[in-house]
Design an enzyme around this catalytic site. Structure first.
Site, mmCIF file in Angstrom:
data_model
loop_
_atom_site.group_PDB
_atom_site.id
_atom_site.type_symbol
_atom_site.label_atom_id
_atom_site.label_comp_id
_atom_site.label_asym_id
_atom_site.label_seq_id
_atom_site.Cartn_x
_atom_site.Cartn_y
_atom_site.Cartn_z
ATOM 1 N N TRP A 71 -6.235 94.532 -53.857
ATOM 2 C CA TRP A 71 -4.984 94.504 -54.619
ATOM 3 C C TRP A 71 -4.972 95.477 -55.791
ATOM 4 O O TRP A 71 -3.922 95.784 -56.334
ATOM 5 C CB TRP A 71 -4.729 93.089 -55.159
ATOM 6 C CG TRP A 71 -5.914 92.495 -55.875
ATOM 7 C CD1 TRP A 71 -6.821 91.611 -55.349
ATOM 8 C CD2 TRP A 71 -6.331 92.744 -57.223
ATOM 9 N NE1 TRP A 71 -7.778 91.308 -56.294
ATOM 10 C CE2 TRP A 71 -7.504 91.989 -57.447
ATOM 11 C CE3 TRP A 71 -5.846 93.531 -58.264
ATOM 12 C CZ2 TRP A 71 -8.193 91.994 -58.665
ATOM 13 C CZ3 TRP A 71 -6.521 93.557 -59.486
ATOM 14 C CH2 TRP A 71 -7.679 92.797 -59.669
ATOM 15 N N ASN A 72 -6.139 95.957 -56.245
ATOM 16 C CA ASN A 72 -6.153 96.690 -57.515
ATOM 17 C C ASN A 72 -5.580 98.102 -57.428
ATOM 18 O O ASN A 72 -5.078 98.634 -58.408
ATOM 19 C CB ASN A 72 -7.553 96.713 -58.126
ATOM 20 C CG ASN A 72 -8.608 97.287 -57.207
ATOM 21 O OD1 ASN A 72 -8.443 97.307 -55.990
ATOM 22 N ND2 ASN A 72 -9.701 97.754 -57.772
ATOM 23 N N LYS A 123 -4.454 95.723 -43.193
ATOM 24 C CA LYS A 123 -4.276 94.384 -43.743
ATOM 25 C C LYS A 123 -4.391 94.511 -45.261
ATOM 26 O O LYS A 123 -5.483 94.528 -45.806
ATOM 27 C CB LYS A 123 -5.340 93.438 -43.190
ATOM 28 C CG LYS A 123 -4.989 91.937 -43.271
ATOM 29 C CD LYS A 123 -4.834 91.410 -44.681
ATOM 30 C CE LYS A 123 -6.173 91.369 -45.397
ATOM 31 N NZ LYS A 123 -6.002 90.874 -46.830
ATOM 32 N N ALA A 162 -3.928 93.415 -49.334
ATOM 33 C CA ALA A 162 -4.136 92.166 -50.067
ATOM 34 C C ALA A 162 -2.825 91.389 -50.170
ATOM 35 O O ALA A 162 -1.761 91.977 -50.367
ATOM 36 C CB ALA A 162 -4.666 92.467 -51.467
ATOM 37 N N GLY A 210 -13.624 95.840 -50.979
ATOM 38 C CA GLY A 210 -13.522 94.533 -51.603
ATOM 39 C C GLY A 210 -14.860 94.090 -52.164
ATOM 40 O O GLY A 210 -15.758 94.915 -52.399
ATOM 41 N N GLU A 262 -16.824 99.698 -48.804
ATOM 42 C CA GLU A 262 -16.830 100.067 -50.226
ATOM 43 C C GLU A 262 -16.747 98.757 -50.985
ATOM 44 O O GLU A 262 -15.684 98.134 -51.063
ATOM 45 C CB GLU A 262 -15.649 100.992 -50.531
ATOM 46 C CG GLU A 262 -15.772 101.698 -51.880
ATOM 47 C CD GLU A 262 -15.001 100.991 -52.979
ATOM 48 O OE1 GLU A 262 -15.666 100.333 -53.816
ATOM 49 O OE2 GLU A 262 -13.777 101.092 -53.016
ATOM 50 N N ARG A 283 -8.939 102.300 -67.144
ATOM 51 C CA ARG A 283 -8.109 102.653 -66.003
ATOM 52 C C ARG A 283 -7.746 101.355 -65.281
ATOM 53 O O ARG A 283 -8.620 100.566 -64.928
ATOM 54 C CB ARG A 283 -8.887 103.591 -65.080
ATOM 55 C CG ARG A 283 -8.098 104.120 -63.904
ATOM 56 C CD ARG A 283 -8.997 104.950 -63.011
ATOM 57 N NE ARG A 283 -8.277 105.496 -61.872
ATOM 58 C CZ ARG A 283 -8.859 105.866 -60.738
ATOM 59 N NH1 ARG A 283 -10.172 105.750 -60.601
ATOM 60 N NH2 ARG A 283 -8.151 106.348 -59.752
ATOM 61 N N CYS A 297 -13.348 98.961 -59.333
ATOM 62 C CA CYS A 297 -14.758 98.839 -58.962
ATOM 63 C C CYS A 297 -15.620 99.902 -59.633
ATOM 64 O O CYS A 297 -16.831 99.738 -59.759
ATOM 65 C CB CYS A 297 -14.912 98.908 -57.443
ATOM 66 S SG CYS A 297 -14.205 100.398 -56.718
ATOM 67 N N SER A 331 -13.208 110.048 -59.384
ATOM 68 C CA SER A 331 -12.567 109.943 -58.073
ATOM 69 C C SER A 331 -11.773 111.204 -57.751
ATOM 70 O O SER A 331 -10.998 111.693 -58.580
ATOM 71 C CB SER A 331 -11.634 108.729 -58.039
ATOM 72 O OG SER A 331 -12.345 107.543 -58.284
ATOM 73 N N GLU A 370 -15.900 107.695 -48.226
ATOM 74 C CA GLU A 370 -14.485 107.988 -48.018
ATOM 75 C C GLU A 370 -14.143 109.241 -48.813
ATOM 76 O O GLU A 370 -14.606 109.420 -49.938
ATOM 77 C CB GLU A 370 -13.616 106.818 -48.478
ATOM 78 C CG GLU A 370 -13.838 105.565 -47.641
ATOM 79 C CD GLU A 370 -12.989 104.394 -48.095
ATOM 80 O OE1 GLU A 370 -12.407 103.725 -47.218
ATOM 81 O OE2 GLU A 370 -12.922 104.141 -49.313
#
Length: 495
Positions: free
Chosen positions: A167-168, A191, A193, A245, A267, A295, A301, A458, A475
């Site tokens: 969800w984040n 799928k 969240a 997750g 991840e 952030r 994460c 990132s 990724e």
């Protein structure tokens, strides 16, 4: 089915909110769940219900796999250039609709508008990057050492992919998986969240408009992800599982995938150290700490979870960070002035409160914040703690919130010891003017990604992933992201 990106309006029909359909997206059709079940979506700024989405069943999951299977051959055989052009169009549409998408993210996730805009820009880049990489997938050709034959290696799409996202970052975590999968020639079932499904639906409509064929991307929303994921992984046509997750859930899903020998990318959790040496540029380190910690209000994460500051600069850093954190404006993510939005749920706030109280009970000093805010919504104030014990719970658990715990250290060896004292190994940050020290410490820290004098690492062009209990695979990056969705086929040729 192309749909307009209207100005935001709340409609009476729970399936139609703010200009987007919110149904299951299967085979290019927007459908209710087979049993009519719904999941309520709330605004974390107020706790109010803002929409409802279908609660998918096992029957719906089977239909999604079937749709992905029917579309697989056509998409696999689509010319790389054509796939590239479609991905590029996805990028362009996301840029065009960036304000709309950012507002939608802020509404269901709660993050501040500036963070939401940043996420949309980052999410869109995965389509641009992979559009460019889609036409560069090549094989290998060589001579066997014996000289008896030629070695041909062909890289082929791995097959149907089940993608599970958190969800984040409801846009970026989806496009980081979908874009390389589509570039490789795979069909997917996403799928998202259940807390943040609206962004996934809005993007699905966008993909269709960009030219993604029916069935290539399917979206399932469900309140029972375990049984649905297990059912899809049990289908022999599903050959890839990608999950972002928590480590605990990741372990269980790895065990499930192992039953069917399915390729997995994981991840998982993080516990990032942020190390500041005495010779660091203080202002640069403070700037980096604010980015690495705040952030998405710390709900990341890669967030700086443990801040280690050398004694000579400790007090100045702690004072500077607490001043900056205390000055942040708290409020609903949809408000232009907000700099720190709400947490995703009340449960998240309760966890943060527990971790802060534990640290204080172990001797930590509260420099700013430190207590739950009263009123509607799920808010916790930006908080700085100093003299945090290495034994505190927050040194070993992800905080996932706007809390910066500072611990003093003396030597380089001690900093490295602290940094590696965790089961996780996703990200780490360090600040020093000594480049030799920076590279030396970076090589010693057990993490998949290091930010050296940077608070943000990132990038779609760089491989994202961790070591130890932070996951498997990568990724993004040159070839790394697409490679996760391809298999090598060796052909021995004699002329």
């Amino acid at each position: 089915m192309n749909l307009p990106y209207n100005a935001f309006q709340l409609d009476q029909d729970p399936y139609e909110v703010r200009g987007f359909p919110h149904r299951l997206y299967i085979g290019g059709q927007w459908l209710p769940s087979s049993d009519g079940g719904l999941i309520e979506v709330t605004d974390p700024s107020s706790g109010a219900v803002i929409a409802a989405v279908p609660d998918a069943t096992l029957e719906d999951a089977a239909a999604a796999v079937e749709a992905a299977a029917k579309a697989a051959k056509g998409w696999r055989e689509t010319a790389p250039r054509k796939r590239s052009e479609i991905l590029r169009r996805c990028f362009e549409l996301m840029v065009e609709r960036s304000e709309t998408l950012a507002m939608l993210i802020s509404l269901e996730n709660g993050k501040a508008q500036r963070d939401a805009r940043g996420e949309v820009a980052y999410a869109a880049e995965f389509f641009r990057w992979n559009a460019e990489e889609a036409v560069r997938i090549t094989g290998e050709f060589g001579t066997a050492p014996s000289g008896t034959n030629r070695i041909v290696v062909d890289y082929q799409p791995i097959g149907i992919c089940v993608l599970v996202t958190p969800w984040n970052f409801p846009a970026a975590m989806a496009t980081r998986k979908i874009a390389p999968a589509l570039a490789a020639g795979c069909t997917v079932i996403l799928k998202p969240a259940s807390e943040t499904p609206l962004t996934a639906d809005a993007l699905a409509a966008l993909y269709s408009e960009a030219g993604v064929p029916d069935g290539v991307v399917n979206v399932l929303t469900t309140s029972t992800p375990g049984p649905l994921t297990s059912a899809m992984l049990a289908d022999p046509r599903v050959r890839k599982f990608s999950f972002t997750g928590s480590t605990g859930i990741g372990r269980a899903l790895l065990a499930e995938a192992a039953k069917h020998v399915i390729s997995c990318s994981m991840e998982l959790g993080g516990n990032a150290p942020f190390i500041v040496f005495d010779d660091a540029d203080l202002n640069a380190a403070l700037d980096g700490a604010m980015i690495a910690k705040m952030r998405n209000a710390g709900e990341a994460c890669t967030a700086a979870n443990r801040i280690y500051v050398q004694s000579g600069i400790h007090d100045a850093f702690a004072d500077g960070l607490s001043r900056r954190m205390a000055a942040l404006k708290i409020g609903a993510g949809t408000r232009a002035e907000t700099e720190c939005g709400p947490m995703i749920t009340r449960k998240a706030v309760d966890k943060i409160d527990r971790l802060v109280k534990d640290a204080v009970n172990r001797g930590a000093k509260v420099l700013c914040g430190g207590s739950v805010l009263e009123g509607d919504g799920f808010f916790y104030p930006p908080t700085v703690l100093s003299e945090v014990s290495p034994d505190a719970d927050m040194a070993h658990e992800e905080i996932f919130g706007p809390v910066a715990p500072i611990t003093r250290f003396e030597s380089e060896a001690q900093a490295i010891l602290h940094a590696n004292n965790t089961e996780y190994g996703l990200a780490a940050y360090l600040y020093t003017r000594d480049v030799a020290r920076g590279m030396r410490v970076a090589s010693e820290i057990e993490a998949g990604m290091i930010g050296l004098n940077r608070g943000l690492m990132s990038d779609p062009a760089a491989p994202f992933g961790g070591v130890k209990q932070s996951g498997l695979g990568r990724e993004g990056g040159q070839h790394h992201g697409i490679a996760e969705f391809m298999e090598a086929k060796y052909i021995a040729v004699t002329f």
